[in-house]
Design a protein around this motif. Sequence first.
Motif, short mmCIF file in Angstrom:
data_model
loop_
_atom_site.label_atom_id
_atom_site.label_comp_id
_atom_site.label_asym_id
_atom_site.label_seq_id
_atom_site.Cartn_x
_atom_site.Cartn_y
_atom_site.Cartn_z
N SER A 79 0.86 -1.19 0.00
CA SER A 79 0.00 0.00 0.00
C SER A 79 0.89 1.23 0.00
O SER A 79 1.97 1.24 0.60
CB SER A 79 -0.92 0.01 1.22
N VAL A 80 0.47 2.27 -0.71
CA VAL A 80 1.22 3.51 -0.78
C VAL A 80 0.31 4.66 -0.39
O VAL A 80 -0.92 4.57 -0.52
CB VAL A 80 1.81 3.75 -2.19
N TYR A 81 0.91 5.73 0.06
CA TYR A 81 0.18 6.93 0.43
C TYR A 81 0.65 8.06 -0.49
O TYR A 81 1.78 8.52 -0.40
CB TYR A 81 0.42 7.28 1.89
N VAL A 82 -0.25 8.45 -1.38
CA VAL A 82 0.11 9.42 -2.42
C VAL A 82 0.15 10.82 -1.81
O VAL A 82 -0.83 11.27 -1.21
CB VAL A 82 -0.90 9.39 -3.58
N PRO A 83 1.26 11.55 -1.96
CA PRO A 83 1.33 12.92 -1.45
C PRO A 83 0.20 13.77 -2.02
O PRO A 83 -0.21 13.61 -3.17
CB PRO A 83 2.70 13.42 -1.94
N THR A 84 -0.30 14.68 -1.22
CA THR A 84 -1.47 15.46 -1.63
C THR A 84 -1.15 16.47 -2.73
O THR A 84 -2.07 17.11 -3.25
CB THR A 84 -2.06 16.20 -0.41
N ASN A 85 0.12 16.62 -3.10
CA ASN A 85 0.43 17.52 -4.23
C ASN A 85 0.30 16.81 -5.58
O ASN A 85 0.42 17.45 -6.62
CB ASN A 85 1.83 18.10 -4.08
N LYS A 86 0.06 15.51 -5.58
CA LYS A 86 -0.13 14.76 -6.83
C LYS A 86 -1.63 14.55 -7.05
O LYS A 86 -2.18 13.47 -6.78
CB LYS A 86 0.62 13.43 -6.78
N ALA A 87 -2.28 15.59 -7.54
CA ALA A 87 -3.74 15.57 -7.65
C ALA A 87 -4.26 14.53 -8.62
O ALA A 87 -5.41 14.10 -8.53
CB ALA A 87 -4.24 16.96 -8.05
N ASP A 88 -3.43 14.11 -9.58
CA ASP A 88 -3.91 13.20 -10.63
C ASP A 88 -3.66 11.73 -10.31
O ASP A 88 -4.12 10.86 -11.05
CB ASP A 88 -3.23 13.53 -11.96
N VAL A 89 -2.93 11.40 -9.26
CA VAL A 89 -2.61 10.01 -8.95
C VAL A 89 -3.70 9.47 -8.03
O VAL A 89 -3.71 9.75 -6.82
CB VAL A 89 -1.22 9.89 -8.29
N LYS A 90 -4.61 8.69 -8.61
CA LYS A 90 -5.77 8.21 -7.86
C LYS A 90 -6.00 6.70 -7.98
O LYS A 90 -6.81 6.14 -7.25
CB LYS A 90 -7.03 8.93 -8.35
N ARG A 91 -5.30 6.04 -8.91
CA ARG A 91 -5.53 4.61 -9.15
C ARG A 91 -4.21 3.87 -9.18
O ARG A 91 -3.13 4.47 -9.24
CB ARG A 91 -6.27 4.41 -10.48
N GLU A 92 -4.30 2.55 -9.16
CA GLU A 92 -3.09 1.75 -9.22
C GLU A 92 -2.30 2.04 -10.49
O GLU A 92 -1.07 2.16 -10.46
CB GLU A 92 -3.43 0.26 -9.14
N ILE A 93 -3.00 2.19 -11.61
CA ILE A 93 -2.30 2.42 -12.88
C ILE A 93 -1.55 3.75 -12.85
O ILE A 93 -0.49 3.90 -13.46
CB ILE A 93 -3.29 2.37 -14.07
N ASP A 94 -2.09 4.75 -12.10
CA ASP A 94 -1.39 6.03 -11.98
C ASP A 94 -0.09 5.87 -11.20
O ASP A 94 0.92 6.48 -11.54
CB ASP A 94 -2.29 7.04 -11.27
N VAL A 95 -0.13 5.04 -10.15
CA VAL A 95 1.09 4.79 -9.37
C VAL A 95 2.12 4.06 -10.23
O VAL A 95 3.32 4.36 -10.18
CB VAL A 95 0.76 3.98 -8.10
N ILE A 96 1.65 3.12 -11.05
CA ILE A 96 2.57 2.39 -11.92
C ILE A 96 3.22 3.34 -12.92
O ILE A 96 4.41 3.22 -13.23
CB ILE A 96 1.82 1.24 -12.65
N GLU A 97 2.47 4.30 -13.40
CA GLU A 97 3.04 5.30 -14.31
C GLU A 97 4.14 6.10 -13.60
O GLU A 97 5.19 6.39 -14.18
CB GLU A 97 1.96 6.25 -14.81
N GLU A 98 3.90 6.44 -12.33
CA GLU A 98 4.91 7.15 -11.55
C GLU A 98 6.17 6.30 -11.40
O GLU A 98 7.29 6.78 -11.52
CB GLU A 98 4.35 7.51 -10.17
N ILE A 99 5.98 5.02 -11.13
CA ILE A 99 7.12 4.10 -10.98
C ILE A 99 7.91 4.05 -12.28
O ILE A 99 9.15 4.12 -12.29
CB ILE A 99 6.64 2.70 -10.57
N LEU A 100 7.21 3.93 -13.40
CA LEU A 100 7.88 3.82 -14.70
C LEU A 100 8.65 5.10 -15.03
O LEU A 100 9.75 5.03 -15.58
CB LEU A 100 6.86 3.52 -15.79
N ARG A 101 8.09 6.26 -14.69
CA ARG A 101 8.79 7.52 -14.95
C ARG A 101 10.16 7.52 -14.29
O ARG A 101 11.16 7.91 -14.89
CB ARG A 101 7.98 8.70 -14.43
#
Length: 814
Positions: free
Chosen positions: A462-484
Amino acid sequence: MNISLNWLKEFIPLDLSPIEIAETLTSIGLAVDSINEYESIPGRLKGVVVGKITECRKHPNADRLSLTKVDIGTGELLQIVCGAPNVATGQTVLVATLGSVLHTSKGEALEIKRGKIRGEVSEGMICAGDELSLSEDHSGIMVLDNSWKAGIPATDVYPVYTDTIFEVDLTPNRSDATSHIGVAKDLAAYLAIHSPGKYAFHVSEEEDFTISNHDKAVEVIVEDTKACPRYSGISMEGVVIKPSPDWLQNRLKAIGVKSINNVVDITNYVLHAYGQPLHAFDYDKIGIEKTFRVKKLPAGTKFLTLDKVERNLHQDDLMICNAFSEPLCIGGVFGGLYSGISDQSKNIFLESAHFNASSIRRTSMRHVLRTDAATRFEKGTDPNLTVKALKIAASMIIQMGGGKLASDIVDIYPDPLKPVEIKIHFDQVRKIIGQKISKDHIIQVLEALEMKPKIVDDNSASVYVPTNKADVKREIDVIEEILRIHGYNTVPMPSKMEVSFAISSDASREQYAKEAASDLLTNIGFHEMMGLSLIESRIIKSTGYKSNDLVYINNTSNVHLDIMRPDMLRSGLSVLQYNQNRQQIDLKLFEFGKTYKSTENKWPFHEHEYLTLFFSGTVEPEHWKIKEVKKEILYIKGLIEKLVSHWGVQLNETILAHQDFDYGFQLSKENEAIIIYGKISDGLSKEFDLRGEIFFAQIDWEKLWGMIKNKKSVKISMPSKFPSVRRDLSIVVNKSVTWNDISAVIGSQKNPHLKSFDLFDVFEQEDRIGKDNKSMAISFIFENDQQTLKDTDLDKAMKEIREKLKEKVAAELR
């Protein structure tokens, strides 16, 4: 967005070249469009030194010129011809030596060469302020204090600030990267993975934050907490408004921000450093009640903004008002002329708020105010940053402008935003990225992104998305962050790619059918359009759709386009509006496109494909030999009949009653609508500010294709050796009887020799055929491929048809 290398180095000990930094930023999704070198003084005063005028006399051949001897510390005096009226012996001046290139305040480049001026040699130039871009003054040469020694570089007198500026093309979803700290954190995360231990992120934030008194306390009332989820502020007294120190002016000018004064510059500094917009009010101008109301005012309210433009407010504009609801500022967008600080201000109220992105976007676009603050808010700022930014700014104001804190921090935050917790699966990460990445590596990337990963089991965390990342809301968004951060360039590219083409599939057959229909339409003058699948929810309010029927989206690039289109009509009318506004009146347009609706049975929404046609103006261009062809319903009707004939389907036509049409028709198969067409209602045309009559046809492509693909193949046979025979029949029926009614009766006869029938005349005249009646003339083609038809066979067939028509539609022989 401009990013300063000097600024980044405050947060990361960078030793990479600008090219390497640009490539890294681009690889993590912060595309660098250009790299520019900034100089506070263009040309950096290269070749300009301090000189001492040891001799000055009139030029022998020119009354307005002087002939001087200048010591520049080389041991030899230079002879320089000077035209300045204020040049004199004993002055300390700035001298441009031979070979130097001056960059003037007008943007000109001037190379200094040895030459003769009116017969006398000149070996340099004694400079005025505008010739070195140090000022706009050209009234005379610059005269320095005599303490400066001859020969020292001019940069010792006027230090030059240099920087490297990256122009970053920031995508709408990157709300976390709208500041230097945001970009630095992203860059540090990448470097922490690829160069561990070398480029750690750090920030020093010293806060001098002692409340001296509460003499300037204010009350804040937020009446619209949806548009303003958080509002923070503090009062300060005894502030001296003055120019900012050089370091702050240089920092802002390097990224293209004009220096105003110390308080305004500090708010801009915090904006570009942290991504949090601030606004400073003159405390003494907010009214005697010392109250702020955050609210919306009635439409048409007048408001004078800082640029001295009077604006008519919209009912949805969020305003910062005083106790009497008098507007002081357009919240998050632009300040008011009479509430902002000036050189005479001594007491200020510093605002640090979080506004709704959609609200700010609409207001900003509505008033064409694309401010730095508005662009940050509309991408989504971090509501948990307001107080921190407020403290940093207040501390800087105390340091640079004196003053004291004269109230507690006001902080209205009824519904605090918490970090979103998202569960990710390591197998899914590997599947999406296409690489076998270790669990430990994934965790390291998430830690570098400050997502605080916590292992749940062998395959998930489980991860806790910082509140400054308004667009990261789903698992696929987190995976995109990891890939970046893992690196797009690390994903291997196969040496070859194989693609299979399904030549005989239904999909290819359907595509062929679409292309055939497109060819038919373009051949008769239609143009294909591609309307947006995204539309504004406001334009479908009157259509009868309920909110839960619509597919809403979080569109950070344009908050106006907030839903997927539920119908094709209104997105097409928007295209017509765009064209008519550009003087394109005669329009024939068609589009293959999809609609989207939320349904209980299909998750997450239901897509349906249509072919739509739009027609306005004249059928043919104007010509002196050809009378205008009227744009009547018959043109669109004939077009539909041509298409239906092309597809080889049989449909029944009935009158259509629909709020979007003044009149229209529906073609159906077994009571299921396949095609609707007609004239768009005047009311709907008015909503889109359209001129002239607009005709529209909508073809349910999915239902139609189901009919086409299941249609039996056409059989080709030899022409009959025996002649065909035509018989005509003229009948009188009530005006309410339609051709569809009659054709249905005739078609039910199933006569094997009846090859075709058609209506070729309609006649109405009360004194000859009676009131409410009409005469319809029908032709029949009979044929027998085995023998010549006999009159007795034909008479029998026609008699059966007449009797059936009389029975079903009360038809009488005329």
